[in-house]
Write a protein that holds these residues in place. Structure first.
Motif, PDB file in Angstrom:
ATOM      1  N   PRO A 214       0.784  -1.120  -0.123  1.00 12.33           N
ATOM      2  CA  PRO A 214       0.035  -0.106   0.134  1.00 12.33           C
ATOM      3  C   PRO A 214       0.697   1.287  -0.118  1.00 12.33           C
ATOM      4  O   PRO A 214       2.048   1.112   0.305  1.00 12.33           O
ATOM      5  N   LYS A 215       0.197   2.545  -0.305  1.00  8.87           N
ATOM      6  CA  LYS A 215       0.939   3.707  -0.560  1.00  8.87           C
ATOM      7  C   LYS A 215       0.061   4.649   0.497  1.00  8.87           C
ATOM      8  O   LYS A 215      -0.979   4.315   1.103  1.00  8.87           O
ATOM      9  N   PRO A 216       0.805   5.797   1.158  1.00  4.80           N
ATOM     10  CA  PRO A 216       0.445   6.457   1.912  1.00  4.80           C
ATOM     11  C   PRO A 216      -0.928   6.913   1.504  1.00  4.80           C
ATOM     12  O   PRO A 216      -1.197   7.452  -0.030  1.00  4.80           O
ATOM     13  N   GLY A 217      -2.147   6.965   2.493  1.00  5.85           N
ATOM     14  CA  GLY A 217      -3.390   7.410   1.824  1.00  5.85           C
ATOM     15  C   GLY A 217      -4.289   6.236   1.569  1.00  5.85           C
ATOM     16  O   GLY A 217      -5.502   6.351   1.729  1.00  5.85           O
ATOM     17  N   ASP A 218      -3.730   5.091   1.484  1.00  5.38           N
ATOM     18  CA  ASP A 218      -4.489   3.858   1.293  1.00  5.38           C
ATOM     19  C   ASP A 218      -5.374   3.613   2.722  1.00  5.38           C
ATOM     20  O   ASP A 218      -4.814   3.795   3.644  1.00  5.38           O
TER      21      ASP A 218
ATOM     22  N   PHE B 298      -7.539   0.191   4.587  1.00  2.79           N
ATOM     23  CA  PHE B 298      -8.030  -1.034   4.568  1.00  2.79           C
ATOM     24  C   PHE B 298      -8.194  -1.402   6.061  1.00  2.79           C
ATOM     25  O   PHE B 298      -7.376  -1.061   7.145  1.00  2.79           O
ATOM     26  N   GLY B 299      -9.403  -2.243   6.258  1.00  2.00           N
ATOM     27  CA  GLY B 299      -9.347  -2.735   7.784  1.00  2.00           C
ATOM     28  C   GLY B 299      -9.790  -1.765   8.824  1.00  2.00           C
ATOM     29  O   GLY B 299      -9.534  -2.054  10.101  1.00  2.00           O
ATOM     30  N   GLY B 300     -10.229  -0.592   8.480  1.00  2.00           N
ATOM     31  CA  GLY B 300     -10.411   0.579   9.373  1.00  2.00           C
ATOM     32  C   GLY B 300      -8.978   1.499   9.801  1.00  2.00           C
ATOM     33  O   GLY B 300      -9.051   2.036  10.549  1.00  2.00           O
ATOM     34  N   TYR B 301      -8.054   1.241   8.838  1.00  2.00           N
ATOM     35  CA  TYR B 301      -6.791   1.765   9.228  1.00  2.00           C
ATOM     36  C   TYR B 301      -6.564   2.409   8.102  1.00  2.00           C
ATOM     37  O   TYR B 301      -6.613   2.296   6.738  1.00  2.00           O
ATOM     38  N   LYS B 302      -5.732   3.785   7.846  1.00  2.00           N
ATOM     39  CA  LYS B 302      -5.247   4.477   6.968  1.00  2.00           C
ATOM     40  C   LYS B 302      -3.772   4.700   6.923  1.00  2.00           C
ATOM     41  O   LYS B 302      -3.113   5.049   7.890  1.00  2.00           O
ATOM     42  N   ILE B 303      -3.124   4.133   5.771  1.00  2.00           N
ATOM     43  CA  ILE B 303      -1.520   3.959   5.861  1.00  2.00           C
ATOM     44  C   ILE B 303      -1.164   5.687   5.872  1.00  2.00           C
ATOM     45  O   ILE B 303      -1.575   6.520   5.051  1.00  2.00           O
ATOM     46  N   GLU B 304      -0.205   5.753   6.614  1.00  2.45           N
ATOM     47  CA  GLU B 304       0.491   7.337   6.685  1.00  2.45           C
ATOM     48  C   GLU B 304       1.913   7.109   6.136  1.00  2.45           C
ATOM     49  O   GLU B 304       2.501   8.020   5.381  1.00  2.45           O
ATOM     50  N   LYS B 305       2.917   6.143   6.450  1.00  2.00           N
ATOM     51  CA  LYS B 305       4.296   6.042   5.977  1.00  2.00           C
ATOM     52  C   LYS B 305       4.723   4.772   6.199  1.00  2.00           C
ATOM     53  O   LYS B 305       4.418   4.144   7.278  1.00  2.00           O
ATOM     54  N   LEU B 306       5.813   4.478   5.309  1.00  2.00           N
ATOM     55  CA  LEU B 306       6.392   3.229   5.456  1.00  2.00           C
ATOM     56  C   LEU B 306       7.647   3.515   6.461  1.00  2.00           C
ATOM     57  O   LEU B 306       8.559   4.367   6.709  1.00  2.00           O
ATOM     58  N   LEU B 307       7.632   2.586   7.680  1.00  2.00           N
ATOM     59  CA  LEU B 307       8.828   2.704   8.571  1.00  2.00           C
ATOM     60  C   LEU B 307       9.855   1.949   8.145  1.00  2.00           C
ATOM     61  O   LEU B 307      10.959   2.083   8.695  1.00  2.00           O
TER      62      LEU B 307
ATOM     63  N   VAL C 146       6.738  -2.510   7.277  1.00  2.00           N
ATOM     64  CA  VAL C 146       5.983  -2.013   8.274  1.00  2.00           C
ATOM     65  C   VAL C 146       5.673  -0.722   8.145  1.00  2.00           C
ATOM     66  O   VAL C 146       6.676   0.160   7.661  1.00  2.00           O
ATOM     67  N   PHE C 147       4.357  -0.376   8.645  1.00  2.00           N
ATOM     68  CA  PHE C 147       3.910   1.162   8.065  1.00  2.00           C
ATOM     69  C   PHE C 147       3.315   1.630   9.346  1.00  2.00           C
ATOM     70  O   PHE C 147       3.037   1.016  10.178  1.00  2.00           O
ATOM     71  N   GLN C 148       3.512   2.923   9.429  1.00  2.00           N
ATOM     72  CA  GLN C 148       2.778   3.664  10.233  1.00  2.00           C
ATOM     73  C   GLN C 148       1.377   3.945   9.986  1.00  2.00           C
ATOM     74  O   GLN C 148       1.265   4.410   8.757  1.00  2.00           O
ATOM     75  N   ALA C 149       0.363   3.563  10.586  1.00  2.00           N
ATOM     76  CA  ALA C 149      -1.127   4.153  10.159  1.00  2.00           C
ATOM     77  C   ALA C 149      -1.762   4.656  11.089  1.00  2.00           C
ATOM     78  O   ALA C 149      -1.403   4.629  12.510  1.00  2.00           O
ATOM     79  N   GLU C 150      -2.958   5.012  10.885  1.00  3.83           N
ATOM     80  CA  GLU C 150      -3.875   5.672  11.912  1.00  3.83           C
ATOM     81  C   GLU C 150      -5.510   4.643  11.809  1.00  3.83           C
ATOM     82  O   GLU C 150      -5.656   4.504  10.850  1.00  3.83           O
ATOM     83  N   GLN C 151      -5.737   4.418  12.919  1.00  4.30           N
ATOM     84  CA  GLN C 151      -7.006   3.922  13.187  1.00  4.30           C
ATOM     85  C   GLN C 151      -8.253   4.679  13.116  1.00  4.30           C
ATOM     86  O   GLN C 151      -8.232   5.618  13.899  1.00  4.30           O
ATOM     87  N   THR C 152      -9.041   4.782  11.991  1.00  2.85           N
ATOM     88  CA  THR C 152      -9.835   6.088  11.451  1.00  2.85           C
ATOM     89  C   THR C 152     -10.850   6.078  12.570  1.00  2.85           C
ATOM     90  O   THR C 152     -11.501   7.333  13.020  1.00  2.85           O
ATOM     91  N   ARG C 153     -11.397   4.933  13.321  1.00  3.55           N
ATOM     92  CA  ARG C 153     -12.259   5.295  14.308  1.00  3.55           C
ATOM     93  C   ARG C 153     -11.813   5.938  15.568  1.00  3.55           C
ATOM     94  O   ARG C 153     -12.791   6.675  16.364  1.00  3.55           O
ATOM     95  N   THR C 154     -10.721   5.432  16.100  1.00  2.27           N
ATOM     96  CA  THR C 154     -10.141   6.049  17.326  1.00  2.27           C
ATOM     97  C   THR C 154      -8.960   7.136  16.951  1.00  2.27           C
ATOM     98  O   THR C 154      -8.658   7.797  18.125  1.00  2.27           O
ATOM     99  N   ASN C 155      -8.730   7.310  15.756  1.00  2.49           N
ATOM    100  CA  ASN C 155      -7.333   8.146  15.688  1.00  2.49           C
ATOM    101  C   ASN C 155      -5.879   7.772  16.351  1.00  2.49           C
ATOM    102  O   ASN C 155      -5.104   8.507  16.341  1.00  2.49           O
ATOM    103  N   ARG C 156      -6.090   6.502  16.946  1.00  2.00           N
ATOM    104  CA  ARG C 156      -4.951   5.890  17.339  1.00  2.00           C
ATOM    105  C   ARG C 156      -3.711   5.398  16.409  1.00  2.00           C
ATOM    106  O   ARG C 156      -4.201   4.953  15.093  1.00  2.00           O
ATOM    107  N   LYS C 157      -2.585   5.750  16.699  1.00  2.00           N
ATOM    108  CA  LYS C 157      -1.481   5.521  15.908  1.00  2.00           C
ATOM    109  C   LYS C 157      -1.038   4.176  15.963  1.00  2.00           C
ATOM    110  O   LYS C 157      -0.956   3.534  17.217  1.00  2.00           O
TER     111      LYS C 157
END
Length: 368
Positions: A5-9, A11-20, A28-39
């Motif tokens: 995936p690329k940043p912005g993609d 899936f599963g309730g998570y939004k990809i932010e960047k490759l770690l 391994v990517f950093q992502a945000e859980q869209t429902r809780t805003n948890r990193k």
């Protein structure tokens, strides 16, 4: 199957932010859980691994069910897992800020004994929970131990990458074991792997103990326990050579403990992280004094005893035999037998190197 995936993609309730980061088996990517805003950190199995291993998806999902059993402050917490519409396998984990032990050692050098024991006892505490449920990590190394600071508390340890843990309990589904074997080929780190892993023998909790012993040695001395110019030398040293300790360490309270933790046979090792931890907790770090440029005690390589077969001599028969002093040809016979023994040892090493070539060939074939 699509690529990573690329940043912005999403899936599963998570939004990809960047490759770690990316390794031999996963990214391994950093992502945000869209429902809780948890990193969170999302680990995704590389597409070529999924394509190379038949039926890997259901096996991977079962494997994650195994990892979910591990709950401990010193082990990275698993939140969620699944498979994308395009077939990618992923798991969402606790996102930890800090540096891994490999980075810290490279930047700062060796640890004082008190700090080394502080880090190791935490890691073993987390590992002990896994061992209690018969889960083996299989790929312990400095880069899989994260060090973080929490308030005034320094060097809080988080054990990473239990995703390739091998379930060995009798009640486990065999498919869980099969997928970890497949991942193990891609992820194993020979500099920290137990001899039985390199020889493709039975793996157990004592295999993790061996790796942790090597990591403790590296923290205390500032150098890897197993150093070599080629991967083949690494294999040979792991199988045959006890670690060469500086005199100050060998003669300290930690010397016998490290020797036991890194014994070449599992029967001679601590059986689990809990046993290794119990031994370390009895050590007074203040009684251990580092000595710069101290003499290194190098043990002799341990060549394996040969099984006696028809027409094949045993190790004892290969050893130079005593020769009568009165017979003049004796020195020559002794020299000949010594050369024969050396030839046998060389042949054995060549066999090990050949096996290493085969393992590497398998690795490259499955990753191209």
């Amino acid at each position: 199957m699509t690529g990573l995936p690329k940043p912005g993609d999403e899936f599963g309730g998570y939004k990809i932010e960047k490759l770690l980061g990316q390794g031999g088996c996963a990214a391994v990517f950093q992502a945000e859980q869209t429902r809780t805003n948890r990193k969170v950190a999302i680990k995704i199995v590389l597409p070529h691994i999924i394509e190379a291993v038949a039926g890997v998806a259901p096996r991977f999902l079962r494997e994650i069910d195994v990892v979910k059993r591990i709950e401990h402050p010193n082990v990275i917490r698993l939140f969620d897992f699944g498979q994308t519409d395009s077939g990618l396998l992923w798991m969402a984990m606790e996102l930890v800020s800090g540096k891994d032990l490999q980075e810290v050692l490279r930047a700062e050098g060796r640890f004082e004994p008190e700090r080394a024991l502080h880090v190791m006892t935490q890691a073993l505490s987390g590992l002990a929970v896994a061992h209690d449920t018969q889960i083996v990590h299989r790929d312990l190394k400095p880069s899989n131990l994260m060090l973080t600071d929490q308030g005034v508390n320094r060097d809080i340890v988080k054990v990473l990458d239990f995703g390739i843990g091998k379930a060995i309990g009798a009640d486990e589904d065999k498919t869980v074991q099969e997928v970890t074997e497949a991942f193990g080929d891609a992820l194993g780190s020979p500099h920290y792997m137990a001899p039985e892993l390199l020889k493709r023998e039975a793996v157990g909790t004592a295999s993790d103990v061996y790796s942790m012993g090597l990591i403790l040695f590296e923290m205390l001395t500032g150098r890897p326990a197993v150093e070599a110019d080629t991967i083949f030398e690494v294999y040979a040293k792991q199988v045959y050579n006890d670690i060469a300790m500086p005199k100050w360490l060998a003669h300290s309270a930690l010397g016998p403990i490290l020797n036991k933790a890194t014994a070449k046979t599992t029967a001679d090792r601590y059986g689990s992280a809990k046993e290794f931890l119990a031994a370390l907790q009895k050590v007074d770090a203040g009684s251990i004094t580092y000595v710069e440029n101290d003499e290194v005690l190098t043990p002799e390589p341990k060549m394996p005893a040969r099984k006696s077969r028809a027409g094949v001599p045993t190790a004892e028969k290969l050893a130079p035999a005593p020769v009568p002093a009165k017979k003049s040809p004796a020195p020559r016979r002794k020299k000949t037998r010594k050369k024969k023994a050396q030839s046998q040892q060389t042949a054995l090493l060549l066999l090990l190197l050949a096996a290493s070539f085969i393992l590497l060939a398998i690795y490259f074939l499955t990753n191209t």
